[in-house]
Each structure stands twice: as C-alpha cells, then as structure tokens.
Design a protein around this motif. Sequence first.
Motif, mmCIF file in Angstrom:
data_model
loop_
_atom_site.group_PDB
_atom_site.id
_atom_site.type_symbol
_atom_site.label_atom_id
_atom_site.label_comp_id
_atom_site.label_asym_id
_atom_site.label_seq_id
_atom_site.Cartn_x
_atom_site.Cartn_y
_atom_site.Cartn_z
ATOM 1 N N ASP A 1 4.425 50.485 17.023
ATOM 2 C CA ASP A 1 3.566 49.724 17.945
ATOM 3 C C ASP A 1 4.365 48.823 18.764
ATOM 4 N N GLY A 2 5.799 48.548 18.345
ATOM 5 C CA GLY A 2 6.592 47.705 19.115
ATOM 6 C C GLY A 2 5.911 46.184 19.122
ATOM 7 N N TRP A 3 5.332 45.907 17.876
ATOM 8 C CA TRP A 3 5.122 44.375 17.595
ATOM 9 C C TRP A 3 6.243 43.601 17.779
ATOM 10 N N PRO A 4 6.348 42.275 18.226
ATOM 11 C CA PRO A 4 7.371 41.579 18.382
ATOM 12 C C PRO A 4 7.824 41.082 16.727
ATOM 13 N N VAL A 5 8.946 40.800 16.491
ATOM 14 C CA VAL A 5 9.534 40.374 15.253
ATOM 15 C C VAL A 5 9.596 38.903 15.297
ATOM 16 N N ILE A 6 9.083 37.755 14.646
ATOM 17 C CA ILE A 6 9.093 36.536 15.021
ATOM 18 C C ILE A 6 9.319 35.715 13.601
ATOM 19 N N PRO A 7 10.126 34.634 13.591
ATOM 20 C CA PRO A 7 10.335 33.846 12.402
ATOM 21 C C PRO A 7 9.012 32.749 12.240
ATOM 22 N N THR A 8 8.707 32.252 11.023
ATOM 23 C CA THR A 8 7.645 31.356 10.905
ATOM 24 C C THR A 8 8.039 30.013 10.011
ATOM 25 N N MET A 9 7.564 28.931 10.561
ATOM 26 C CA MET A 9 7.990 27.730 9.642
ATOM 27 C C MET A 9 6.930 27.320 8.707
ATOM 28 N N ALA A 10 6.012 28.138 8.389
ATOM 29 C CA ALA A 10 5.154 28.088 7.405
ATOM 30 C C ALA A 10 5.469 28.793 6.197
ATOM 31 N N GLY A 11 5.143 28.103 4.992
ATOM 32 C CA GLY A 11 5.459 28.783 3.687
ATOM 33 C C GLY A 11 4.020 29.785 3.125
ATOM 34 N N HIS A 12 4.146 30.702 2.617
ATOM 35 C CA HIS A 12 3.157 31.543 2.274
ATOM 36 C C HIS A 12 3.549 32.387 1.139
ATOM 37 N N ASP A 13 2.318 32.729 0.212
ATOM 38 C CA ASP A 13 2.565 33.397 -0.879
ATOM 39 C C ASP A 13 3.672 34.793 -0.639
ATOM 40 N N ALA A 14 3.429 35.258 0.438
ATOM 41 C CA ALA A 14 4.579 36.204 0.628
ATOM 42 C C ALA A 14 6.024 35.910 0.294
ATOM 43 N N GLY A 15 6.213 34.572 0.837
ATOM 44 C CA GLY A 15 7.728 33.953 0.493
ATOM 45 C C GLY A 15 7.935 34.214 -1.107
ATOM 46 N N ILE A 16 6.910 33.637 -1.782
ATOM 47 C CA ILE A 16 6.975 33.514 -3.119
ATOM 48 C C ILE A 16 7.353 34.868 -3.862
ATOM 49 N N LEU A 17 6.623 36.183 -3.381
ATOM 50 C CA LEU A 17 6.729 37.493 -3.824
ATOM 51 C C LEU A 17 7.943 37.899 -3.475
ATOM 52 N N SER A 18 8.380 37.434 -2.328
ATOM 53 C CA SER A 18 9.831 37.910 -1.772
ATOM 54 C C SER A 18 10.822 37.475 -2.559
ATOM 55 N N ALA A 19 10.605 36.145 -2.849
ATOM 56 C CA ALA A 19 11.613 35.417 -3.758
ATOM 57 C C ALA A 19 11.925 36.134 -5.095
ATOM 58 N N ALA A 20 10.662 36.691 -5.557
ATOM 59 C CA ALA A 20 10.681 37.218 -6.824
ATOM 60 C C ALA A 20 10.973 38.782 -6.968
ATOM 61 N N GLY A 21 11.616 39.212 -5.666
ATOM 62 C CA GLY A 21 12.225 40.459 -5.637
ATOM 63 C C GLY A 21 11.232 41.581 -5.083
ATOM 64 N N LEU A 22 10.085 41.287 -4.576
ATOM 65 C CA LEU A 22 9.460 42.250 -4.316
ATOM 66 C C LEU A 22 9.608 42.509 -2.505
ATOM 67 N N PRO A 23 10.084 43.668 -2.189
ATOM 68 C CA PRO A 23 10.267 43.753 -0.677
ATOM 69 C C PRO A 23 8.720 43.063 0.116
ATOM 70 N N THR A 24 8.745 42.338 0.970
ATOM 71 C CA THR A 24 7.666 42.098 1.478
ATOM 72 C C THR A 24 7.761 41.745 3.159
ATOM 73 N N ALA A 25 6.557 41.684 3.745
ATOM 74 C CA ALA A 25 6.360 41.630 5.128
ATOM 75 C C ALA A 25 5.307 41.139 5.607
ATOM 76 N N MET A 26 5.026 40.281 6.844
ATOM 77 C CA MET A 26 3.825 39.537 7.203
ATOM 78 C C MET A 26 3.709 40.175 8.563
ATOM 79 N N LEU A 27 2.166 40.181 8.781
ATOM 80 C CA LEU A 27 1.660 40.537 10.194
ATOM 81 C C LEU A 27 0.971 39.110 10.553
ATOM 82 N N PHE A 28 1.380 38.745 11.773
ATOM 83 C CA PHE A 28 0.527 37.649 12.443
ATOM 84 C C PHE A 28 -0.394 38.110 13.452
ATOM 85 N N VAL A 29 -1.444 37.301 13.377
ATOM 86 C CA VAL A 29 -2.468 37.596 14.466
ATOM 87 C C VAL A 29 -2.382 36.311 15.366
#
Lengths: 405, 405
Positions: free
Chosen positions: B342-370
């Motif tokens: 859908d051509g959504w923009p890809v942007i960085p974030t300065m906020a921590g999230h559980d997604a960051g923890i799961l990613s660090a634990a080796g699970l490929p992870t993504a986030m969608l922002f609204v």
Amino acid sequence: MSPSPDFTQMWRDLEPLGRSSASGGYFRQPFTSAEREAASWFLEQCRDRGLDVTADEYGNVVAWWRPENASGAGVLTGSHLDSVLDGGAYDGPLGVVSALAAVDVLRDRGFTPARPIGVSVFVEEEGSRFGLACLGSRLLTGATTVEQARDLRDRDGVFFVDAVAEAELPAGAGRLRWADLREQVACFVELHVEQGRDLVDRDAPVGVASAIWPHGRYRFDFGGEANHAGTTRMEDRHDPMLTYAMTVLAANKQARLSGQRATFGRVDVHPNGTNAVPSRVTAWLDARAESEEHLAALVAEVERLARERAGLDGTSVVLTPESVSPEVAFDADLAKRIAGADGWPVIPTMAGHDAGILSAAGLPTAMLFVRNPTGISHSPAEHAETGDCLAGVEALAATLERLAS
Amino acid sequence: MSPSPDFTQMWRDLEPLGRSSASGGYFRQPFTSAEREAASWFLEQCRDRGLDVTADEYGNVVAWWRPENASGAGVLTGSHLDSVLDGGAYDGPLGVVSALAAVDVLRDRGFTPARPIGVSVFVEEEGSRFGLACLGSRLLTGATTVEQARDLRDRDGVFFVDAVAEAELPAGAGRLRWADLREQVACFVELHVEQGRDLVDRDAPVGVASAIWPHGRYRFDFGGEANHAGTTRMEDRHDPMLTYAMTVLAANKQARLSGQRATFGRVDVHPNGTNAVPSRVTAWLDARAESEEHLAALVAEVERLARERAGLDGTSVVLTPESVSPEVAFDADLAKRIAGADGWPVIPTMAGHDAGILSAAGLPTAMLFVRNPTGISHSPAEHAETGDCLAGVEALAATLERLAS
C-alpha cells in the motif's frame, strides 16, 4: 502528686515518639498517632504536676500553675510538639520540656508565683501537614479564621477540620479562649533551640530574640503540556520542569545576591512519570528577608524571572502567596529585662514561631534561644548539648520567677 | 460464538476503564483494578471469538485463532492495556482492539488462515508502576530474570512479585512459554498510535516502523544536607535541589544541541517540606538518541555537568542506569513486505515498545503506526481519528492475511 521527673527523664520519655528508625528523624505531623502520643505525654506531665489543663477545640493547650493566692496577669511559656517531616528532636519539644522543667526548678526552690504561670503547647506550628505554619496559634488568636481553615487539606486530601474531629483532644476542649487568655497573661516567653550559629559565634549558651524576619510561603504552579518523553521533539515541548528548574536557580541566586533567604524544598509533579513530559509542576518557595520591602522585592524578582523563562518554555506560571508573615519585633523592654540580668546576647531570627503570632495579636512576647552547635535544624542532625539545655531551663526559670513575682 | 462487536463498540467498552473524571486521562497501572478490568474485558472478547487463551505467570496473554488445518509458524499481533500515569486512551489499547478487529475483518471476509494467528497483551509495558518499561515482555522472553524482578517495587513499596501474586490472572496462567511461542510464530506485528507527527507531515494515515532509537532510564540521586529553610545562611547550605535544577537544564540543553531527547519527568524529594532544605532529591532521566554512541555521550555529558554543579553545591551525585535498551532495527524485509503493497511510509520511532523486546529476543518484528493529529502522547490529549484507526485495522488485517496465508 508524684515527684516531678527531671529534664533528662522527660527528654528520654519523648525521644522514641515518631522517630524514624531509618533516618533517626522525627515525623510528628499534627493529629497523627505519634503527635497525639506526645500530646498525651504532655497532659500526663501536667496532671503529675497538678496543673489545670485548658484546651481549645483544635488541641491547643494551656496548663496552669495557679497557686491559691495568685492573681493578676501572669506569664505564658511553652512551644510545640509537632515536627517537620523527618525533623529534629529539639525544634518545639525543647521549649515544652524546658517549661515543665522550669516549673520544677521553681518549685524545688520553694518559689510560689504571685501571678499565674501557663505552660502552652500549640498544634501544627510547622505547617508540615496542612501547609500553614503556626496554624494552631493562628486559629487561637483569630489570625486565621475557622472559615479559612476549612479549605486546608493535607497531602492525602484529608481536610484539617476532619483530622481535628477524628483526633483525641484533651477532655474539656473548648474552655481555652483567646479573649480570656489575653486577660490572664501579660506576656509570652517561648524557649527554642537556635536554628543558626549566632550563639556559637558569640560563645553563649543562651540568647534572647530581638525580632523575627518577615517571611512567607508562595506556591508556584507551572503549567505545561504532558507529552511522550521519547517521541516529542525538544522544540515542540512545553515542559514546566524546565521553568521550575530555572526558577529554583533564580531564587537561590537572588537570595544570595541580596543577603536574604529563598528555598524550594517541596515540589509536586504531575503525572510524575519517567517517560512523560510533565503537565504541571507545583513548587513552594520559602522566602525570608530582613524587611518587608526586601521580602516583596525578592519574591517579585523571582516571579519576574520565572515568567521570563515561562515565555521561552511556552509554559504558564501562577503565583499564590499561601502565608506571608510581616516582621515581628519582639517586646524590646521584655527582651532587655530577660537578657539584662545575665547578659545574654540579643539576636534576630529568620524562623517563624508561635511567639510571632501571639506578638502580632498584641501580647508582649519574648523568645529565649538555646545554642545549637552545628546550627542545623529541620533535620535529624539538629542538636543541643545537655549542658546548654539545662542553662536554658535555668534562664527560663529565672525569667518566670522575675515575671510572675 | 456471539457476533463479534466492531471496532467502535470495543473502543466504547474500554473507554471508561481507569479514566480520571478530573483530567480525562487514564490510570491503568499494572495489577490495579482498572487495568485488571481491561484485562478481563480482553479475555471476554477472546472467549466471544472462540480464541484459545494462554497466559504466563505474570499475566502476559496470547489468544490463538488456530483453525483446524492451520499449521507451521504463524503470526503474533497485539500490544498492551496498561497506561502511563494520566495517559491517553490510544497508547496500547489501540493495538489490542485493532488486533481483535482485524480478526473480525478477516472472518467477515471468509478468510481462513493457513497458519495460527495469536493476539497478545503484555503487562507493564509503560513501566509506570515498577519502573522498568516492557517488564511483561522482558520477563516472558527472559530479557529480565525473575531474580531481577524480585527487587522491583512500586512507589508505595509494594513488590512486583507480591502485586502479581495478589492479582487475578487468567485461568491456566503458566501455559504460555517463550520457547513454545518462538516456535509457534514466525513474526510479531504491533500496531500502535504514532507518538509524533511524522505521518501528519507525510499526509499518511498509516506507517511502518524502521527502528527504535536506543534509549534508557537513569536514576540520579542528589544528596545534600537537610536544614532549616529560614535560618540557614545561603552560603552554609548543601542543597541538592540546586544540583537537580541545574541538571534538568543541562540535560535539556545537551539534547537540543545534539538533536537527541532528554527529559526529567519524575522527581522524588526528601523530606519535601516547604521550610526545609532537602536532604535528597532523586530524579529520573529519560534519554533517547539516534545511536548507542550518541546516547552514551549524551548521558555522560549530563552526568559531567551534574557533578560539576555538585562540586559547587557541596552535594553528591550517584547515577544508576535502571534500564538501557540498545537500538532495535526492525526486520527490514518484513517492513518492506508490509509497507510495499500500500506504499505506507517507513519511519523510525523514539519510543520503546514490546516489539523492541521481542525483536531483540530474535523474533522478526514489525510495527504499524496510526496517525496522531497532534503528535501528543502519554497525555489525556493523545488522539487518533476514527477514520485513521479503521485504516489501521485494514492495514493490520491485510498484513495478517499476507503473513498467515
């Protein structure tokens, strides 16, 4: 009547009440169990000495030594038993214990006063719970009205009037009234630990107060915009913590430059979360100065600098004076009379006391200070040597003897 | 199975839970009644949809949509239900409600996943009660050990382990284990309200995360000497509030100069009395930076300036990093796959999230922002338009369809 315990024994009685085992400091906020225990101890001491206890509806107490032939306007002495949060042992209790000990000294000497001697304890002198210093003596003298006191709450939201209603007050509370008291006594003498090092510098165990500096408590409400601490760009913030921080430094600098006193010792942040820019910071400025003009100028300058910074931060500042006490010049003749005999030095103080309230209400008033080797007060490290405390008792006994003869 | 309620209805269900009538903000601290009510509501929604609920011993939940023929590693989606103190409605709940709504959308379309889809809720994501952000996902993945969690307490001194023991957890808590979960899913997708204005600037309702900035929480203990605010000469003080105030301003300035983020949003003063110079000021620095080197340099500079000031104030500074999270680069292929269609923009974030923890634990992870029209977050003013929320649900549904086919 049981034999009256001496100063040291009374001091030991009070020592454990409300003391933190962690810090060694005292938590005797008004109408808490620790403070009520101290109040009960005082009533017991009065009963042991056959003093006639009167109290008002807020827990202020005057206990009378009034021999049969005593007549005319007498003398009132005493202090308070409440403490600041994590305070010292001496601020307040030293004046109460010394008053009782002075009565003992006079009795031991066979002295019978020709005029009544009252020993007083006023509640909430520190304002540590309901925010208004000398609240007990203010209510007793009418400096603060019942209506004004209705709005006062502690940090947990408990109303002052509810705390009073739930507290155990002395039997017959309500008998003590300012109009009567004002006729029963000609003067008030409060003994207090010194809260500075003037007496150390002068090498004197005891001193007499000349005046209390004008002082006040000013609430600063810094308003901003809550936001995420990670994602909000620095330049998009309206962070009231920044305005507060600059105001703390400005107050300190202005006080230093002008030789006055300014302190931010209490702050309340909302929501107080690590990862949120605060929406509000409320802080209290304690300011004292050598004259009312100096005090007003100091506070005005701090406010001006706070507003200037708020303009940069995109925050707001609301200043509310919560209590402002004008200068109290103690009765000069009385001070001379007390100091004269023994040559005690006469010194000013920057701390507020119930004596200031009673003086403002028209009662000639004096204060005796007992040397504090470090000058530290409102802290667990507050101290006075026993020898100096006993010199204070002696000075107070001599003063009472002179004034009640 | 009752008919599944739509996004708007679910949002209305959650709206009153833990909301302050005074501020309109949310107080959903972990294991409080408000947060447990929200957790119960989630379990009820899962039951209504016939999802198979698994939970660990801390209250982390994964509810499975696992049709009979589903096999292989599936996809996990979800977020958290706890809030910061006086937080917004969207941070966390939007991801949970959107996950349930996306399941509804897929079912309405007659889609049957070939791989299992898990809907997750992690506890104490904000760290607003026990001080460690993403505590639930940290414990689940082992990033934080049970032993480390034993020392955690809330502001009232309640231990984390005691709060968990007293909380009502889902039946069968303990079935969920990271080792199993890691095998059951191939990736995690967390939908979250944006906490900045990148999507506003890009005029897009939905975006995909590229990375989470490295960030940390650092406790500063400023030690001084309690003393009387009136009687102590300015030059005799050791006032830790001054050191704190200068450190607040220094942190702000350093972050501004270097294009990073630094915030002091939480402070705790002892004894916090108006008329006492404090003996101790404890404050928490939240710092975030574009790289780990930048973060270390920022914190080191703030510490250096704090110590420099402490030298002038005669105070002490102890710095304790409470949690430091390295940069999380989300799975680039996954992000491209999600954004690509859908051509959504890809942007960085300065906020921590559980997604960051799961990613660090080796699970490929993504986030969608609204999109968040004001960018405000961690505040009652946090907002997302319903139209954008529904676009988020659609984007998540499309993503799940793609990943679970």
